[in-house]
Write a protein that holds these residues in place. Structure first.
Motif, PDB file in Angstrom:
ATOM      1  N   LEU A   1       0.834  -1.196   0.000  1.00 58.59           N
ATOM      2  CA  LEU A   1       0.000   0.000   0.000  1.00 58.59           C
ATOM      3  C   LEU A   1       0.870   1.247   0.000  1.00 58.59           C
ATOM      4  CD1 LEU A   1      -2.416  -1.020   2.907  1.00 58.59           C
ATOM      5  CD2 LEU A   1      -2.668  -1.557   0.481  1.00 58.59           C
ATOM      6  N   PRO A   2       0.615   2.176  -0.918  1.00 60.87           N
ATOM      7  CA  PRO A   2       1.342   3.456  -0.836  1.00 60.87           C
ATOM      8  C   PRO A   2       0.944   4.193   0.434  1.00 60.87           C
ATOM      9  CG  PRO A   2      -0.429   3.588  -2.449  1.00 60.87           C
ATOM     10  CD  PRO A   2      -0.357   2.157  -2.026  1.00 60.87           C
ATOM     11  N   SER A   3       1.930   4.771   1.136  1.00 57.54           N
ATOM     12  CA  SER A   3       1.637   5.450   2.397  1.00 57.54           C
ATOM     13  C   SER A   3       2.658   6.544   2.642  1.00 57.54           C
ATOM     14  CB  SER A   3       1.651   4.438   3.560  1.00 57.54           C
ATOM     15  OG  SER A   3       1.327   5.075   4.769  1.00 57.54           O
ATOM     16  N   ARG A   4       2.200   7.786   2.537  1.00 56.73           N
ATOM     17  CA  ARG A   4       3.102   8.909   2.808  1.00 56.73           C
ATOM     18  C   ARG A   4       3.346   9.037   4.315  1.00 56.73           C
ATOM     19  NH1 ARG A   4       4.052  13.828   0.110  1.00 56.73           N
ATOM     20  NH2 ARG A   4       3.429  12.690  -1.782  1.00 56.73           N
ATOM     21  N   VAL A   5       2.296   8.781   5.110  1.00 58.10           N
ATOM     22  CA  VAL A   5       2.408   8.805   6.575  1.00 58.10           C
ATOM     23  C   VAL A   5       1.771   7.531   7.113  1.00 58.10           C
ATOM     24  CG1 VAL A   5       1.803   9.991   8.714  1.00 58.10           C
ATOM     25  CG2 VAL A   5       2.281  11.325   6.651  1.00 58.10           C
ATOM     26  N   THR A   6       2.522   6.774   7.899  1.00 60.16           N
ATOM     27  CA  THR A   6       2.008   5.545   8.501  1.00 60.16           C
ATOM     28  C   THR A   6       1.913   5.731  10.012  1.00 60.16           C
ATOM     29  OG1 THR A   6       3.000   4.177   6.770  1.00 60.16           O
ATOM     30  CG2 THR A   6       2.388   3.069   8.830  1.00 60.16           C
ATOM     31  N   ILE A   7       0.724   5.510  10.538  1.00 69.25           N
ATOM     32  CA  ILE A   7       0.455   5.686  11.960  1.00 69.25           C
ATOM     33  C   ILE A   7       0.295   4.314  12.604  1.00 69.25           C
ATOM     34  CG2 ILE A   7      -1.160   6.640  13.646  1.00 69.25           C
ATOM     35  CD1 ILE A   7      -1.847   8.796  11.566  1.00 69.25           C
ATOM     36  N   TRP A   8       1.021   4.078  13.698  1.00 69.13           N
ATOM     37  CA  TRP A   8       1.016   2.767  14.342  1.00 69.13           C
ATOM     38  C   TRP A   8       0.141   2.798  15.590  1.00 69.13           C
ATOM     39  CZ3 TRP A   8       3.008  -1.291  11.863  1.00 69.13           C
ATOM     40  CH2 TRP A   8       3.066  -2.514  12.550  1.00 69.13           C
ATOM     41  N   ALA A   9      -0.975   2.072  15.535  1.00 74.10           N
ATOM     42  CA  ALA A   9      -1.904   2.015  16.664  1.00 74.10           C
ATOM     43  C   ALA A   9      -2.237   0.567  16.990  1.00 74.10           C
ATOM     44  CB  ALA A   9      -3.172   2.796  16.339  1.00 74.10           C
ATOM     45  N   ALA A  10      -1.264  -0.317  16.808  1.00 77.12           N
ATOM     46  CA  ALA A  10      -1.476  -1.755  16.978  1.00 77.12           C
ATOM     47  C   ALA A  10      -1.022  -2.209  18.359  1.00 77.12           C
ATOM     48  CB  ALA A  10      -0.737  -2.521  15.895  1.00 77.12           C
ATOM     49  N   GLY A  11      -1.839  -1.953  19.348  1.00 78.81           N
ATOM     50  CA  GLY A  11      -1.586  -2.467  20.677  1.00 78.81           C
ATOM     51  C   GLY A  11      -0.780  -1.556  21.578  1.00 78.81           C
TER      52      GLY A  11
END
Length: 401
Positions: free
Chosen positions: A221-231
């Protein structure tokens, strides 16, 4: 003249502030709250910091009692045998009893590239660092949110409402704690906001790059900003200090929230694992756990046996932007039920929750002992699980003197 008792509370979040305020119920107790920040963080508003629509910082004077001494510092080690804590700035603070309420933060991820290229949002500093990056990123640039619990859902909705192109990667089921009916409602409302939701087993993230997110099913997936909210993860302070913890690092306690290693150490909030059966991380559990921890300490000071934990739950309340949300009813064992409220009414309910949480803390600061929700019976499922045996028996406070 009665001897004074010194109590140190580590952590100034929901549980720590509730415990600190309640401990001032006795005039012969001196309470010191040690926290790394000078402001209280209203964590359930962090998604608004990410979206640029609100603030999560609250002046401690609004929620902390006048008799609580606030020390802005970080505890680096607990010396249980010597009854003291070491501070990052140097020096130590002694205690007769310790309340361990260090809270939680973003979980360390073993996914390649996540630590380097993904942005956590579980702490105020994380959310604040992300804002300038988002401001400098074109609205049309793809944003990926990893994690489909309340934190991920709220962040995705908040950003999509501002017109951003957001993809929510679930890594499994959307809103796993929600009832099937509630999950369908959330999915429909995210779709109306323009959020692309990717769920199912193939959506587990296997890699994060500067401009892309790779999934287990082979998609990139193209992603300029990746936010991590996994746990969430828990600080390793207890483990580093030689106190027993569960696999995540939460302090192991009995049902009075007393450490299985030391009767002078009591835990509360996200960092507590009573009987090895940790509760939901969040303010709905943290406030009553903080009150229960304080009551345990006060009972021990009075020479009384502390009461066992009672921890009922009632609902999940998730924001979906500024004007929408879901209020998912749950039973006392924290299992979602088939009834929920959504739309604008749920958004108003969440706004009420924001205010009520602070009111509970402020009320306890003004009138210690006034909070009573931790005394409501609940969680029959927890009692059944405990039949397998407790994590361990606490050390009697008298034997640690």
């Amino acid at each position: 003249m009665a001897e004074n008792t010194d109590v140190v509370v580590i952590g100034g979040g929901y549980a720590g502030v509730m415990a600190a305020n309640r401990l001032t119920l006795r005039g012969d107790v001196t309470v010191t709250l040690i926290n790394p920040r000078p402001d209280f963080v209203h964590r359930i508003r962090l998604h608004q910091v990410v979206g640029g629509t609100g603030s999560a910082a609250v002046d401690y004077r609004e929620v902390l009692g006048d008799r609580v001494r606030l020390v802005v510092d970080t505890v680096t080690r607990i010396d249980a045998a010597g009854r003291s804590v070491a501070l990052a700035s140097g020096g130590t603070v002694g205690y007769d009893y310790l309340v361990y309420a260090v809270g939680s933060g973003s979980a360390d991820s073993a996914v390649p590239g996540a630590a380097e290229f993904a942005h956590p949002i579980a702490a105020l500093e994380d959310a604040r660092r992300l804002r300038p990056l988002l401001d400098a990123t074109p609205t049309t640039a793809p944003v990926t949110v990893v994690g489909a619990g309340p934190t991920g859902i709220e962040a995705a909705a908040e950003l999509a409402e501002t017109g951003r192109a957001v993809t929510l990667v679930c890594g499994g089921v959307l809103g796993p704690a929600l009832h099937t009916k509630g999950r369908r409602s959330v999915a429909a409302r995210l779709a109306r906001l323009g959020v692309t939701v990717l769920d199912g087993s193939g959506t587990r993230v296997t890699g994060v790059a500067r401009d892309a997110v790779r999934l287990a099913d082979g998609r990139e997936l193209p992603s300029r900003v990746t936010i991590w909210a996994a746990g969430f993860g828990v600080p390793d302070l207890a483990a580093r200090s030689g106190l027993r913890t569960d696999a995540l690092g939460r302090l192991l306690t009995d049902e009075t929230l007393t450490s299985v290693d030391d009767g002078r150490v009591v835990a509360a909030g996200d960092s507590a694992a009573p009987s090895g059966l940790a509760l939901r991380m969040g303010c709905q559990a943290a406030l009553p756990l903080g009150a229960r921890a304080a009551d345990t300490v006060l009972s021990r000071i009075a020479g009384e046996r502390p009461a066992d934990l009672k921890q009922p739950f009632s609902a999940w309340c998730v924001s979906l932007g500024q004007r929408d949300g879901i209020f998912q009813l749950a039973n006392r064992s924290d299992v979602a039920m088939g009834f929920h409220v959504d739309g604008g009414l749920a958004a108003k309910a969440k706004e009420t929750v924001y205010k009520v949480v602070l009111k509970h803390l402020a009320a306890e600061a003004g009138k210690p002992g006034s909070y009573r929700l931790h005394r409501i019976p609940g969680d029959a499922r927890r009692r059944q699980l405990r039949k397998a045996g407790p994590a361990g028996a606490p050390v009697d406070a008298g034997r640690t003197a």
